[in-house]
Design a protein around this motif. Structure first.
Motif, PDB file in Angstrom:
ATOM      1  N   ALA A 103       0.830  -1.207   0.000  1.00 50.50           N
ATOM      2  CA  ALA A 103       0.000   0.000   0.000  1.00 50.50           C
ATOM      3  C   ALA A 103       0.862   1.254   0.000  1.00 50.50           C
ATOM      4  CB  ALA A 103      -0.929   0.002   1.211  1.00 50.50           C
ATOM      5  N   ALA A 104       2.009   1.171   0.681  1.00 48.74           N
ATOM      6  CA  ALA A 104       2.903   2.330   0.739  1.00 48.74           C
ATOM      7  C   ALA A 104       3.729   2.464  -0.526  1.00 48.74           C
ATOM      8  CB  ALA A 104       3.822   2.213   1.957  1.00 48.74           C
ATOM      9  N   LEU A 105       4.325   1.367  -0.975  1.00 44.66           N
ATOM     10  CA  LEU A 105       5.277   1.427  -2.083  1.00 44.66           C
ATOM     11  C   LEU A 105       4.616   1.394  -3.465  1.00 44.66           C
ATOM     12  CD1 LEU A 105       7.902  -0.930  -0.479  1.00 44.66           C
ATOM     13  CD2 LEU A 105       8.333   1.451  -1.111  1.00 44.66           C
ATOM     14  N   LEU A 106       3.502   0.685  -3.574  1.00 45.55           N
ATOM     15  CA  LEU A 106       2.842   0.561  -4.870  1.00 45.55           C
ATOM     16  C   LEU A 106       1.652   1.498  -5.029  1.00 45.55           C
ATOM     17  CD1 LEU A 106       2.877  -3.313  -5.432  1.00 45.55           C
ATOM     18  CD2 LEU A 106       4.493  -1.602  -6.255  1.00 45.55           C
ATOM     19  N   GLN A 107       0.959   1.756  -3.931  1.00 46.04           N
ATOM     20  CA  GLN A 107      -0.265   2.562  -4.015  1.00 46.04           C
ATOM     21  C   GLN A 107      -0.054   4.012  -3.577  1.00 46.04           C
ATOM     22  OE1 GLN A 107      -2.329  -0.781  -5.404  1.00 46.04           O
ATOM     23  NE2 GLN A 107      -3.009   1.326  -5.300  1.00 46.04           N
ATOM     24  N   GLY A 108       1.091   4.294  -2.950  1.00 43.44           N
ATOM     25  CA  GLY A 108       1.374   5.671  -2.544  1.00 43.44           C
ATOM     26  C   GLY A 108       0.503   6.179  -1.419  1.00 43.44           C
ATOM     27  N   MET A 109       0.017   5.291  -0.562  1.00 42.78           N
ATOM     28  CA  MET A 109      -0.865   5.713   0.530  1.00 42.78           C
ATOM     29  C   MET A 109      -0.060   6.242   1.718  1.00 42.78           C
ATOM     30  SD  MET A 109      -3.674   2.602   0.433  1.00 42.78           S
ATOM     31  CE  MET A 109      -4.493   3.162   1.946  1.00 42.78           C
ATOM     32  N   ARG A 110      -0.591   7.256   2.366  1.00 38.65           N
ATOM     33  CA  ARG A 110       0.026   7.799   3.567  1.00 38.65           C
ATOM     34  C   ARG A 110      -0.117   6.811   4.719  1.00 38.65           C
ATOM     35  NH1 ARG A 110      -2.867  12.060   1.161  1.00 38.65           N
ATOM     36  NH2 ARG A 110      -1.582  13.885   0.633  1.00 38.65           N
ATOM     37  N   GLN A 111       0.725   6.986   5.735  1.00 41.26           N
ATOM     38  CA  GLN A 111       0.683   6.081   6.884  1.00 41.26           C
ATOM     39  C   GLN A 111      -0.681   6.109   7.565  1.00 41.26           C
ATOM     40  OE1 GLN A 111       3.043   7.006  10.519  1.00 41.26           O
ATOM     41  NE2 GLN A 111       3.874   4.928  10.290  1.00 41.26           N
ATOM     42  N   GLY A 112      -1.201   7.311   7.840  1.00 41.30           N
ATOM     43  CA  GLY A 112      -2.493   7.410   8.507  1.00 41.30           C
ATOM     44  C   GLY A 112      -3.619   6.816   7.679  1.00 41.30           C
ATOM     45  N   GLU A 113      -3.506   6.917   6.345  1.00 37.92           N
ATOM     46  CA  GLU A 113      -4.514   6.334   5.465  1.00 37.92           C
ATOM     47  C   GLU A 113      -4.480   4.812   5.526  1.00 37.92           C
ATOM     48  OE1 GLU A 113      -4.405   9.941   2.114  1.00 37.92           O
ATOM     49  OE2 GLU A 113      -3.333   8.061   1.779  1.00 37.92           O
ATOM     50  N   CYS A 114      -3.286   4.247   5.593  1.00 37.58           N
ATOM     51  CA  CYS A 114      -3.164   2.784   5.699  1.00 37.58           C
ATOM     52  C   CYS A 114      -3.711   2.284   7.032  1.00 37.58           C
ATOM     53  CB  CYS A 114      -1.701   2.366   5.547  1.00 37.58           C
ATOM     54  SG  CYS A 114      -1.028   2.581   3.891  1.00 37.58           S
ATOM     55  N   LEU A 115      -3.281   2.924   8.118  1.00 40.15           N
ATOM     56  CA  LEU A 115      -3.671   2.462   9.442  1.00 40.15           C
ATOM     57  C   LEU A 115      -5.154   2.709   9.719  1.00 40.15           C
ATOM     58  CD1 LEU A 115      -0.559   3.514  11.555  1.00 40.15           C
ATOM     59  CD2 LEU A 115      -0.972   1.425  10.234  1.00 40.15           C
ATOM     60  N   GLY A 116      -5.760   3.632   8.976  1.00 36.47           N
ATOM     61  CA  GLY A 116      -7.183   3.921   9.151  1.00 36.47           C
ATOM     62  C   GLY A 116      -8.071   3.298   8.093  1.00 36.47           C
ATOM     63  N   LEU A 117      -7.488   2.510   7.179  1.00 33.49           N
ATOM     64  CA  LEU A 117      -8.285   1.891   6.117  1.00 33.49           C
ATOM     65  C   LEU A 117      -9.160   0.776   6.694  1.00 33.49           C
ATOM     66  CD1 LEU A 117      -8.745   1.788   3.010  1.00 33.49           C
ATOM     67  CD2 LEU A 117      -7.037  -0.069   2.948  1.00 33.49           C
ATOM     68  N   THR A 118     -10.436   0.768   6.306  1.00 37.90           N
ATOM     69  CA  THR A 118     -11.369  -0.267   6.756  1.00 37.90           C
ATOM     70  C   THR A 118     -11.840  -1.093   5.561  1.00 37.90           C
ATOM     71  OG1 THR A 118     -13.165   1.368   6.600  1.00 37.90           O
ATOM     72  CG2 THR A 118     -12.171   1.034   8.773  1.00 37.90           C
ATOM     73  N   TRP A 119     -12.264  -2.318   5.861  1.00 37.21           N
ATOM     74  CA  TRP A 119     -12.635  -3.232   4.780  1.00 37.21           C
ATOM     75  C   TRP A 119     -13.801  -2.725   3.950  1.00 37.21           C
ATOM     76  CZ3 TRP A 119      -9.442  -6.589   2.989  1.00 37.21           C
ATOM     77  CH2 TRP A 119      -8.514  -7.221   3.811  1.00 37.21           C
ATOM     78  N   ASP A 120     -14.687  -1.924   4.539  1.00 30.36           N
ATOM     79  CA  ASP A 120     -15.819  -1.424   3.754  1.00 30.36           C
ATOM     80  C   ASP A 120     -15.396  -0.373   2.733  1.00 30.36           C
ATOM     81  OD1 ASP A 120     -15.219   0.624   5.492  1.00 30.36           O
ATOM     82  OD2 ASP A 120     -17.254   0.871   6.272  1.00 30.36           O
ATOM     83  N   GLN A 121     -14.109   0.048   2.784  1.00 30.40           N
ATOM     84  CA  GLN A 121     -13.576   0.986   1.805  1.00 30.40           C
ATOM     85  C   GLN A 121     -12.722   0.276   0.741  1.00 30.40           C
ATOM     86  OE1 GLN A 121     -14.345   4.628   2.226  1.00 30.40           O
ATOM     87  NE2 GLN A 121     -15.814   3.350   3.305  1.00 30.40           N
ATOM     88  N   VAL A 122     -12.728  -1.066   0.788  1.00 24.83           N
ATOM     89  CA  VAL A 122     -11.946  -1.863  -0.158  1.00 24.83           C
ATOM     90  C   VAL A 122     -12.904  -2.629  -1.071  1.00 24.83           C
ATOM     91  CG1 VAL A 122     -10.210  -3.672  -0.412  1.00 24.83           C
ATOM     92  CG2 VAL A 122     -10.102  -2.111   1.551  1.00 24.83           C
ATOM     93  N   ASP A 123     -12.858  -2.356  -2.354  1.00 24.61           N
ATOM     94  CA  ASP A 123     -13.696  -3.047  -3.331  1.00 24.61           C
ATOM     95  C   ASP A 123     -12.803  -3.994  -4.129  1.00 24.61           C
ATOM     96  OD1 ASP A 123     -15.336  -3.901  -5.379  1.00 24.61           O
ATOM     97  OD2 ASP A 123     -16.259  -1.936  -5.711  1.00 24.61           O
ATOM     98  N   LEU A 124     -12.712  -5.236  -3.661  1.00 30.11           N
ATOM     99  CA  LEU A 124     -11.824  -6.197  -4.304  1.00 30.11           C
ATOM    100  C   LEU A 124     -12.385  -6.685  -5.639  1.00 30.11           C
ATOM    101  CD1 LEU A 124     -10.662  -8.248  -1.196  1.00 30.11           C
ATOM    102  CD2 LEU A 124      -9.364  -6.550  -2.488  1.00 30.11           C
ATOM    103  N   GLU A 125     -13.679  -6.654  -5.786  1.00 29.98           N
ATOM    104  CA  GLU A 125     -14.270  -7.091  -7.051  1.00 29.98           C
ATOM    105  C   GLU A 125     -13.888  -6.162  -8.194  1.00 29.98           C
ATOM    106  OE1 GLU A 125     -18.424  -7.670  -6.822  1.00 29.98           O
ATOM    107  OE2 GLU A 125     -18.322  -9.223  -5.265  1.00 29.98           O
ATOM    108  N   ARG A 126     -13.971  -4.876  -7.944  1.00 32.60           N
ATOM    109  CA  ARG A 126     -13.632  -3.905  -8.988  1.00 32.60           C
ATOM    110  C   ARG A 126     -12.176  -3.454  -8.902  1.00 32.60           C
ATOM    111  NH1 ARG A 126     -17.529   0.992  -9.436  1.00 32.60           N
ATOM    112  NH2 ARG A 126     -17.280   1.087  -7.168  1.00 32.60           N
ATOM    113  N   GLY A 127     -11.489  -3.881  -7.835  1.00 26.82           N
ATOM    114  CA  GLY A 127     -10.090  -3.506  -7.681  1.00 26.82           C
ATOM    115  C   GLY A 127      -9.890  -2.042  -7.366  1.00 26.82           C
ATOM    116  N   LEU A 128     -10.617  -1.525  -6.353  1.00 26.07           N
ATOM    117  CA  LEU A 128     -10.547  -0.112  -6.002  1.00 26.07           C
ATOM    118  C   LEU A 128     -10.391   0.072  -4.493  1.00 26.07           C
ATOM    119  CD1 LEU A 128     -13.460   1.291  -8.213  1.00 26.07           C
ATOM    120  CD2 LEU A 128     -10.995   1.425  -8.709  1.00 26.07           C
ATOM    121  N   LEU A 129      -9.724   1.156  -4.111  1.00 25.36           N
ATOM    122  CA  LEU A 129      -9.639   1.588  -2.715  1.00 25.36           C
ATOM    123  C   LEU A 129     -10.269   2.966  -2.594  1.00 25.36           C
ATOM    124  CD1 LEU A 129      -5.988   0.754  -1.545  1.00 25.36           C
ATOM    125  CD2 LEU A 129      -8.076  -0.472  -0.979  1.00 25.36           C
TER     126      LEU A 129
END
Length: 403
Positions: free
Chosen positions: A206-232
């Motif tokens: 998430a940090a190296l490939l997606q460019g997400m900030r630390q707080g964004e990673c640690l605060g990410l919840t599963w309801d914000q992850v769409d694995l079917e469409r491949g989106l965060l």
């Protein structure tokens, strides 16, 4: 006064004594309206009601002694700062407020707090930076403190206080060359390989490939992850909020007006991004999607539905996250050329550079990283010599230029 009569305390309007939620007592003196029509008040505070009443009487006595002299010509930097901090506490986000309060209490007031606002000179403004420089603080810290001081004085001017224009025109300390850079591609690949052996290796993707900030990673919840469409969906960050009274849990949290926060555990809250650009949807690279699918099957359960919680199901502290990031570099046997570890924020620099080298439009890079402007993104894009040389070589081949 016009008739030569000395002002008495009633001439200064009403005053009130009250207790705030943090348990501290305050007394406010209403001084009426400024020439611009804004209301002017002086606030004093103390730990107890009797103590604040004593301070109130002392302050009223000081006003009496000033006679009919305009208050704004006698107000000191400290007196205005004592009024200003409670005002900005209601509008600034918690971390910027803490930084501003620290700058005021540790540097501005000790250095020029005794100076009257109307008598400030450019030398006084520079004295604050000089004090920090003598203490060995970086120019970045000096520039932040200068910005706080300028805002404090600008707000005083808006309230009707006389601030010399030349004071506001003082240039901030020069910006030092930043030591931050991007994690080299070769090291990033090794780090990802090491992380791939970890059950939660997707955290570092998430940090190296997606460019997400630390707080964004640690605060990410599963309801914000769409694995079917491949989106965060990036719409929250994990952040500790300060207590109104330091180390006093019963005092509640310092939350500014209009600030959206959801408490998860202790001081840790989910808060909204600081800018609208921080709210974004980013695509998952295939490796990341596969890693998240595998991790979801074994991830610790937790009430908040966090993607990367601790083994106990609580939010991960930033310092613990940092330690694991450093451990990855230790395992890889490489860190920054200066002998330090790369910071987790420098992983975002690597993402920006890789996107740039891949030919991605800079405006798209801005959207992926969640920057408010392309100018910010360009600070992350460290163009490498090798790709440029390769590009120039192709141009030379096209033009049939020999070695």
């Amino acid at each position: 006064m016009a008739d030569g009569r000395r002002r008495n305390r009633r001439d200064y309007g009403t005053h009130s004594v009250y207790q705030r939620a943090d348990g501290r007592w305050y007394a406010a003196i209403d001084l009426g309206l400024t020439e611009r029509g804004t209301r002017r008040r002086i606030t004093v505070s103390a730990k107890t009601e009797p103590a604040v009443k004593v301070r109130l009487r002392e302050r009223l006595r000081e006003l009496d002694e000033m006679g009919d002299t305009d208050l704004s010509t006698r107000t000191t930097v400290k007196q205005w700062a004592d009024q200003w901090l409670p005002l900005v506490e209601r509008t600034l986000r918690p971390q910027p407020y803490i930084a501003s309060r620290s700058a005021v209490r540790r540097w501005i007031v000790p250095t020029i707090g005794h100076k009257q606002l109307v008598k400030l000179t450019p030398r006084d403004i520079r004295a604050v930076a000089d004090a920090q420089r003598a203490a060995g603080l970086t120019t970045s810290t000096q520039r932040r403190t200068h910005s706080v001081l300028r805002t404090l004085l600008t707000d005083a001017q808006q309230e009707g206080y006389a601030i010399p224009p030349r004071v506001l025109a003082v240039k901030a300390p020069d910006k030092a060359v930043s030591g931050r850079t991007d994690v080299p591609v070769e090291l990033a690949i090794r780090l990802l390989g090491i992380a791939a052996e970890l059950p939660h290796g997707s955290r570092w993707a998430a940090a190296l490939l997606q460019g997400m900030r630390q707080g964004e990673c640690l605060g990410l919840t599963w309801d914000q992850v769409d694995l079917e469409r491949g989106l965060l969906v990036i719409s929250w960050q994990l952040q500790p909020l300060p207590y109104r009274v330091a180390r006093d849990r019963s005092s509640g949290f310092r939350v500014p007006d209009g600030y959206e926060a959801r408490q998860l555990h202790g001081r840790l809250h989910l808060v909204r991004p600081k800018t609208k650009a921080g709210w974004r949807v980013i695509p998952l690279v295939p490796w990341m999607r596969s890693a998240l699918l595998a991790w979801r099957e074994i991830a610790p359960e937790n009430p908040a539905g966090l993607v990367w919680p601790t083994a106990a199901g609580t939010p991960t502290l930033a310092k613990n996250d940092d330690e694991e990031w450093y451990a990855l570099q230790t395992t890889a046997g490489e860190g920054h050329p200066d002998g330090r570890f790369y910071s987790i924020h420098e992983a975002r620099h690597a993402t920006a550079t890789l996107l740039l080298e891949a030919g991605v439009d800079p405006t798209v890079i801005t959207a992926i990283l969640g920057h408010s402007s392309i100018v910010t993104s360009r600070g992350y894009m460290h163009v490498r010599v090798a790709p440029l040389a390769d590009a120039m070589g192709k141009v030379a081949d096209r033009l049939a230029l020999g070695a």
